[in-house]
Design a protein around this motif. Structure first.
Motif, mmCIF file in Angstrom:
data_model
loop_
_atom_site.group_PDB
_atom_site.id
_atom_site.type_symbol
_atom_site.label_atom_id
_atom_site.label_comp_id
_atom_site.label_asym_id
_atom_site.label_seq_id
_atom_site.Cartn_x
_atom_site.Cartn_y
_atom_site.Cartn_z
ATOM 1 N N PHE A 1 37.693 30.928 55.463
ATOM 2 C CA PHE A 1 37.503 31.221 54.050
ATOM 3 C C PHE A 1 36.288 32.118 53.848
ATOM 4 C CE2 PHE A 1 39.607 26.999 53.947
ATOM 5 C CZ PHE A 1 40.777 27.398 53.314
ATOM 6 N N PRO A 2 36.352 32.981 52.844
ATOM 7 C CA PRO A 2 35.170 33.792 52.551
ATOM 8 C C PRO A 2 34.052 32.923 51.972
ATOM 9 C CG PRO A 2 36.892 34.184 50.905
ATOM 10 C CD PRO A 2 37.473 33.282 51.956
ATOM 11 N N ALA A 3 32.835 33.406 52.087
ATOM 12 C CA ALA A 3 31.722 32.751 51.396
ATOM 13 C C ALA A 3 31.983 32.885 49.895
ATOM 14 C CB ALA A 3 30.406 33.426 51.778
ATOM 15 N N ARG A 4 31.435 31.964 49.100
ATOM 16 C CA ARG A 4 31.695 32.011 47.668
ATOM 17 C C ARG A 4 30.545 31.421 46.885
ATOM 18 N NH1 ARG A 4 36.513 28.569 44.975
ATOM 19 N NH2 ARG A 4 35.061 26.866 45.360
ATOM 20 N N SER A 5 30.292 32.009 45.746
ATOM 21 C CA SER A 5 29.401 31.426 44.752
ATOM 22 C C SER A 5 30.238 31.207 43.509
ATOM 23 C CB SER A 5 28.245 32.367 44.412
ATOM 24 O OG SER A 5 27.465 32.636 45.545
ATOM 25 N N CYS A 6 29.967 30.118 42.801
ATOM 26 C CA CYS A 6 30.640 29.852 41.534
ATOM 27 C C CYS A 6 29.549 29.511 40.530
ATOM 28 C CB CYS A 6 31.632 28.701 41.664
ATOM 29 S SG CYS A 6 32.523 28.361 40.125
ATOM 30 N N VAL A 7 29.519 30.269 39.441
ATOM 31 C CA VAL A 7 28.439 30.139 38.479
ATOM 32 C C VAL A 7 29.005 29.955 37.079
ATOM 33 C CG1 VAL A 7 26.397 31.293 37.545
ATOM 34 C CG2 VAL A 7 27.081 31.715 39.906
ATOM 35 N N GLU A 8 28.497 28.949 36.376
ATOM 36 C CA GLU A 8 28.862 28.802 34.969
ATOM 37 C C GLU A 8 27.938 29.709 34.157
ATOM 38 O OE1 GLU A 8 29.961 25.120 32.212
ATOM 39 O OE2 GLU A 8 27.805 25.224 32.613
ATOM 40 N N VAL A 9 28.554 30.474 33.266
ATOM 41 C CA VAL A 9 27.806 31.406 32.425
ATOM 42 C C VAL A 9 28.032 31.058 30.957
ATOM 43 C CG1 VAL A 9 27.869 33.261 34.134
ATOM 44 C CG2 VAL A 9 29.700 33.090 32.457
ATOM 45 N N ALA A 10 27.159 31.542 30.110
ATOM 46 C CA ALA A 10 27.258 31.227 28.684
ATOM 47 C C ALA A 10 28.495 31.840 28.045
ATOM 48 C CB ALA A 10 26.006 31.697 27.951
ATOM 49 N N ARG A 11 28.839 33.046 28.473
ATOM 50 C CA ARG A 11 29.977 33.725 27.867
ATOM 51 C C ARG A 11 30.435 34.859 28.770
ATOM 52 N NH1 ARG A 11 30.005 36.480 21.855
ATOM 53 N NH2 ARG A 11 32.256 36.603 21.675
ATOM 54 N N LEU A 12 31.720 35.146 28.760
ATOM 55 C CA LEU A 12 32.296 36.250 29.518
ATOM 56 C C LEU A 12 32.941 37.240 28.553
ATOM 57 C CD1 LEU A 12 33.863 34.162 32.404
ATOM 58 C CD2 LEU A 12 32.042 35.854 32.647
ATOM 59 N N PRO A 13 33.098 38.510 28.977
ATOM 60 C CA PRO A 13 33.749 39.484 28.099
ATOM 61 C C PRO A 13 35.112 38.987 27.624
ATOM 62 C CG PRO A 13 32.807 40.575 30.007
ATOM 63 C CD PRO A 13 32.691 39.098 30.251
ATOM 64 N N LYS A 14 35.426 39.302 26.396
ATOM 65 C CA LYS A 14 36.696 38.935 25.771
ATOM 66 C C LYS A 14 36.895 37.419 25.704
ATOM 67 C CE LYS A 14 38.998 43.307 26.540
ATOM 68 N NZ LYS A 14 39.187 43.717 25.161
ATOM 69 N N ASP A 15 35.803 36.677 25.866
ATOM 70 C CA ASP A 15 35.819 35.209 25.805
ATOM 71 C C ASP A 15 36.813 34.563 26.772
ATOM 72 O OD1 ASP A 15 33.750 34.883 23.890
ATOM 73 O OD2 ASP A 15 35.148 35.540 22.338
ATOM 74 N N VAL A 16 36.964 35.169 27.948
ATOM 75 C CA VAL A 16 37.854 34.602 28.964
ATOM 76 C C VAL A 16 37.179 33.411 29.637
ATOM 77 C CG1 VAL A 16 39.029 36.801 29.347
ATOM 78 C CG2 VAL A 16 37.071 36.176 30.797
ATOM 79 N N PHE A 17 37.957 32.657 30.404
ATOM 80 C CA PHE A 17 37.451 31.494 31.123
ATOM 81 C C PHE A 17 36.876 31.835 32.489
ATOM 82 C CE2 PHE A 17 41.098 29.404 28.723
ATOM 83 C CZ PHE A 17 40.284 28.901 27.723
ATOM 84 N N VAL A 18 37.318 32.969 33.078
ATOM 85 C CA VAL A 18 36.942 33.281 34.458
ATOM 86 C C VAL A 18 36.896 34.794 34.682
ATOM 87 C CG1 VAL A 18 39.325 33.146 35.304
ATOM 88 C CG2 VAL A 18 37.448 32.714 36.886
ATOM 89 N N GLU A 19 36.006 35.186 35.576
ATOM 90 C CA GLU A 19 35.907 36.565 36.061
ATOM 91 C C GLU A 19 35.564 36.464 37.539
ATOM 92 O OE1 GLU A 19 33.359 40.678 35.223
ATOM 93 O OE2 GLU A 19 33.003 38.911 33.983
ATOM 94 N N ILE A 20 36.221 37.269 38.382
ATOM 95 C CA ILE A 20 36.039 37.143 39.827
ATOM 96 C C ILE A 20 35.769 38.514 40.444
ATOM 97 C CG2 ILE A 20 37.103 36.411 42.007
ATOM 98 C CD1 ILE A 20 38.868 34.501 40.295
ATOM 99 N N GLU A 21 34.775 38.549 41.339
ATOM 100 C CA GLU A 21 34.479 39.762 42.093
ATOM 101 C C GLU A 21 34.503 39.434 43.576
ATOM 102 O OE1 GLU A 21 30.545 40.847 40.689
ATOM 103 O OE2 GLU A 21 29.604 39.640 42.260
ATOM 104 N N ALA A 22 34.675 40.477 44.405
ATOM 105 C CA ALA A 22 34.767 40.256 45.842
ATOM 106 C C ALA A 22 34.122 41.394 46.617
ATOM 107 C CB ALA A 22 36.239 40.134 46.257
ATOM 108 N N MET A 23 33.709 41.057 47.834
ATOM 109 C CA MET A 23 33.236 42.033 48.812
ATOM 110 C C MET A 23 34.115 41.887 50.048
ATOM 111 S SD MET A 23 29.140 41.656 48.489
ATOM 112 C CE MET A 23 29.087 39.945 47.957
ATOM 113 N N ALA A 24 34.581 43.009 50.564
ATOM 114 C CA ALA A 24 35.489 42.977 51.722
ATOM 115 C C ALA A 24 35.167 44.125 52.663
ATOM 116 C CB ALA A 24 36.948 43.080 51.243
ATOM 117 N N TRP A 25 35.754 44.075 53.830
ATOM 118 C CA TRP A 25 35.650 45.179 54.778
ATOM 119 C C TRP A 25 37.019 45.830 54.917
ATOM 120 C CZ3 TRP A 25 38.695 44.739 59.168
ATOM 121 C CH2 TRP A 25 39.184 43.472 59.451
ATOM 122 N N LYS A 26 37.037 47.011 55.471
ATOM 123 C CA LYS A 26 38.314 47.672 55.749
ATOM 124 C C LYS A 26 38.253 48.392 57.071
ATOM 125 C CE LYS A 26 37.948 52.105 53.592
ATOM 126 N NZ LYS A 26 38.735 53.074 52.952
#
Length: 124
Positions: A99-124
């Motif tokens: 599994f990739p390393a992961r951080s999960c952070v609760e934030v006060a608010r996200l754009p468009k008032d969504v519940f989740v936003e996810i970003e990733a770093m990968a190699w190719k």
């Protein structure tokens, strides 16, 4: 110098940024909101939002010539940790060991008032 990544299969950015960037063999996605690229809609549940966000991550990585199996690190931003279990269940269906390393952070608010936003770093 880095190269911007933009995919016609991912919703337009909601600000002045690219869907992702690559530098050498590394690919970084921007935080992907759960906006369906075909309909422009945001799903109602945290689980479905996680699925759409991860699909947008996947499409961005593939545009750069990478894939979900090459993800080394993710950051999951959630507006309410009460949704963690539902989001985590969907998240687990997109990755396998190692599994990739992961951080999960609760934030006060996200754009468009969504519940989740996810970003990733990968190699190719």
């Amino acid at each position: 110098m880095h190269k911007a990544i933009n995919s016609k299969y991912v919703p337009e950015a909601v600000g002045p940024y690219s869907h992702g960037a690559e530098f050498g063999n590394l690919v970084f996605t921007s935080g992907q909101l759960p906006i369906d690229a075909e309909t422009g809609q945001i799903p109602a549940t945290a689980a479905e939002q996680a699925r759409v966000s991860l699909e947008n991550v996947r499409k961005t990585l593939e545009e750069a010539g990478s894939s979900m199996k090459n993800v080394m690190k993710t950051t999951v931003f959630v507006s309410d940790l009460e949704n963690f279990a539902a989001i985590n269940e969907v998240y687990a269906s997109y990755f396998s060991e190692p599994f990739p390393a992961r951080s999960c952070v609760e934030v006060a608010r996200l754009p468009k008032d969504v519940f989740v936003e996810i970003e990733a770093m990968a190699w190719k």
